[in-house]
Design an enzyme around this catalytic site. Structure first.
Site, PDB file in Angstrom:
ATOM      1  N   SER A 147       0.852  -1.179   0.000  1.00  7.91           N
ATOM      2  CA  SER A 147       0.000   0.000   0.000  1.00  7.91           C
ATOM      3  C   SER A 147       0.889   1.230   0.000  1.00  7.91           C
ATOM      4  CB  SER A 147      -0.915  -0.023   1.241  1.00  7.91           C
ATOM      5  OG  SER A 147      -2.055   0.780   1.040  1.00  7.91           O
ATOM      6  N   VAL A 203     -10.123  -6.566  -8.953  1.00  5.02           N
ATOM      7  CA  VAL A 203     -11.396  -5.872  -8.739  1.00  5.02           C
ATOM      8  C   VAL A 203     -11.146  -4.368  -8.623  1.00  5.02           C
ATOM      9  CG1 VAL A 203     -12.639  -7.803  -7.691  1.00  5.02           C
ATOM     10  CG2 VAL A 203     -11.231  -6.326  -6.236  1.00  5.02           C
ATOM     11  N   GLY A 204      -9.960  -3.931  -9.101  1.00  2.66           N
ATOM     12  CA  GLY A 204      -9.622  -2.509  -9.085  1.00  2.66           C
ATOM     13  C   GLY A 204     -10.040  -1.858 -10.393  1.00  2.66           C
ATOM     14  N   ARG A 205      -9.077  -1.670 -11.283  1.00  7.12           N
ATOM     15  CA  ARG A 205      -9.332  -1.175 -12.629  1.00  7.12           C
ATOM     16  C   ARG A 205      -8.461  -1.972 -13.587  1.00  7.12           C
ATOM     17  NH1 ARG A 205     -13.121   0.765 -10.613  1.00  7.12           N
ATOM     18  NH2 ARG A 205     -13.962   2.901 -10.778  1.00  7.12           N
ATOM     19  N   GLU A 234     -12.882  -1.856 -21.605  1.00  8.63           N
ATOM     20  CA  GLU A 234     -14.250  -2.350 -21.418  1.00  8.63           C
ATOM     21  C   GLU A 234     -15.211  -1.694 -22.408  1.00  8.63           C
ATOM     22  OE1 GLU A 234     -15.158  -1.617 -17.328  1.00  8.63           O
ATOM     23  OE2 GLU A 234     -13.598  -2.988 -16.616  1.00  8.63           O
ATOM     24  N   HIS A 252     -17.459  -6.316 -14.855  1.00  7.21           N
ATOM     25  CA  HIS A 252     -17.300  -5.116 -14.018  1.00  7.21           C
ATOM     26  C   HIS A 252     -18.546  -4.885 -13.157  1.00  7.21           C
ATOM     27  CE1 HIS A 252     -15.209  -0.924 -13.736  1.00  7.21           C
ATOM     28  NE2 HIS A 252     -15.726  -1.298 -12.579  1.00  7.21           N
ATOM     29  N   ALA A 254     -18.580  -5.971  -9.643  1.00 10.32           N
ATOM     30  CA  ALA A 254     -18.267  -6.299  -8.259  1.00 10.32           C
ATOM     31  C   ALA A 254     -19.009  -5.414  -7.261  1.00 10.32           C
ATOM     32  CB  ALA A 254     -16.758  -6.201  -8.019  1.00 10.32           C
TER      33      ALA A 254
END
Length: 287
Positions: A147, A203-205, A234, A252, A254
């Site tokens: 992080s 599950v981010g981008r 996408e 996309h 989630a």
């Protein structure tokens, strides 16, 4: 009713006094758009992501930005764990095996792997990443993370770079935001460090992963599998992924549940009420 005017003409004609914009995730809030809204003071997005908003331009113009805060975090975390279980235990692939009558003609399906005891690395231990970590703990996984900074109060092992994290995990879950710094952060070197048995969940981008390199690694068996809720272009998904049984694909979705939509709408309304009452925003973006 939607106006037939081009966007720039419509805004110049009708919106020069607008103070607040509710921005959809597909709206590019950039310098060109903001120039047409000279009175704008607040951009309220009903999502957690802000990669469609030029934050520097907003800051220079004195425009505040609010998000959905943590309202989608639990739902996204649920999908992240669901996707990881799916590829580990081969649930979707086994479902196809049964539906195509291969169970009767070819016999037993190959074994999957248990989740408990696996080393799982989280990229981005914010609201979503923290919820993912809670769920992984319940499965008995060994959690580590990368992080922006080390979270002193948490017991998880911290790695200062993603390459080192990938080298010491069995699965990598991408939960961070898309920024100039994180674009294609998951590159050839990181995927190689994850290794032939490693699994990646995003599950981010989509653009956080170098998608072309990911496809190459999957096709050549250089990583163990992938669970993808997001993609670089996408809704277009690389054709090569469709034939791979060690890949689980999701459109996309989630964050998308009726409950999360309701909570997000409440947050947007609360931010608008705070703005027009000269009160602090409920969920300001402070990144």
């Amino acid at each position: 009713m939607e106006s037939e005017l081009p966007l720039d003409k419509f805004l110049t004609t009708y919106a020069r006094s607008v103070q607040v914009m509710i921005s959809s995730p597909i709206t590019r809030v950039n310098a060109d758009l903001l120039r047409l809204l000279p009175a704008l003071k607040l951009v309220a997005t009903p999502t957690a992501g802000v990669n469609n908003i030029d934050l520097v331009e907003c800051r220079q113009r004195g425009i505040s930005v609010t998000t959905s805060g943590s309202e989608f975090s639990e739902d996204v975390a649920d999908i992240a764990i669901g996707l990881l279980i799916d590829v580990q235990r081969k649930i979707s692939a086994a479902d196809r095996y049964v539906r195509t009558r291969l169970w009767t003609s070819k016999g037993e399906y190959p074994l999957g792997f248990k989740l408990g005891g696996k080393r799982v690395g989280i990229v981005g231990l914010g609201n979503i990443g923290s919820e993912v970590a809670k769920r992984l703990e319940a499965f008995g996984c060994i959690v580590s993370y990368n992080s922006k900074r080390k979270k002193q109060a948490l017991p998880y092992l911290f790695y200062s770079n993603v390459h080192e994290l990938a080298a010491n995990t069995d699965a990598l879950i991408i939960c961070c935001a898309l920024t100039d710094q994180t674009r294609h952060m998951i590159n050839k070197e990181v995927l190689s460090a994850l290794g032939r048995e490693g699994v990646i969940v995003n599950v981010g981008r989509g653009a956080i992963i170098d998608e072309k390199e990911l496809v190459r690694c999957l096709v050549h068996g250089e990583i163990g599998g992938a669970d993808l809720d997001v993609f670089e272009n996408e809704p277009h998904v690389p054709q090569e992924l469709f034939a791979l049984d060690n890949v689980v694909l999701s459109p996309h979705k989630a964050a998308l549940t009726p409950e999360s939509f309701e909570r997000s709408n409440r947050i947007v309304i609360a931010n608008l009420e705070a703005f027009f009452s000269n009160k602090p925003s409920v969920s300001p973006f402070n990144g």
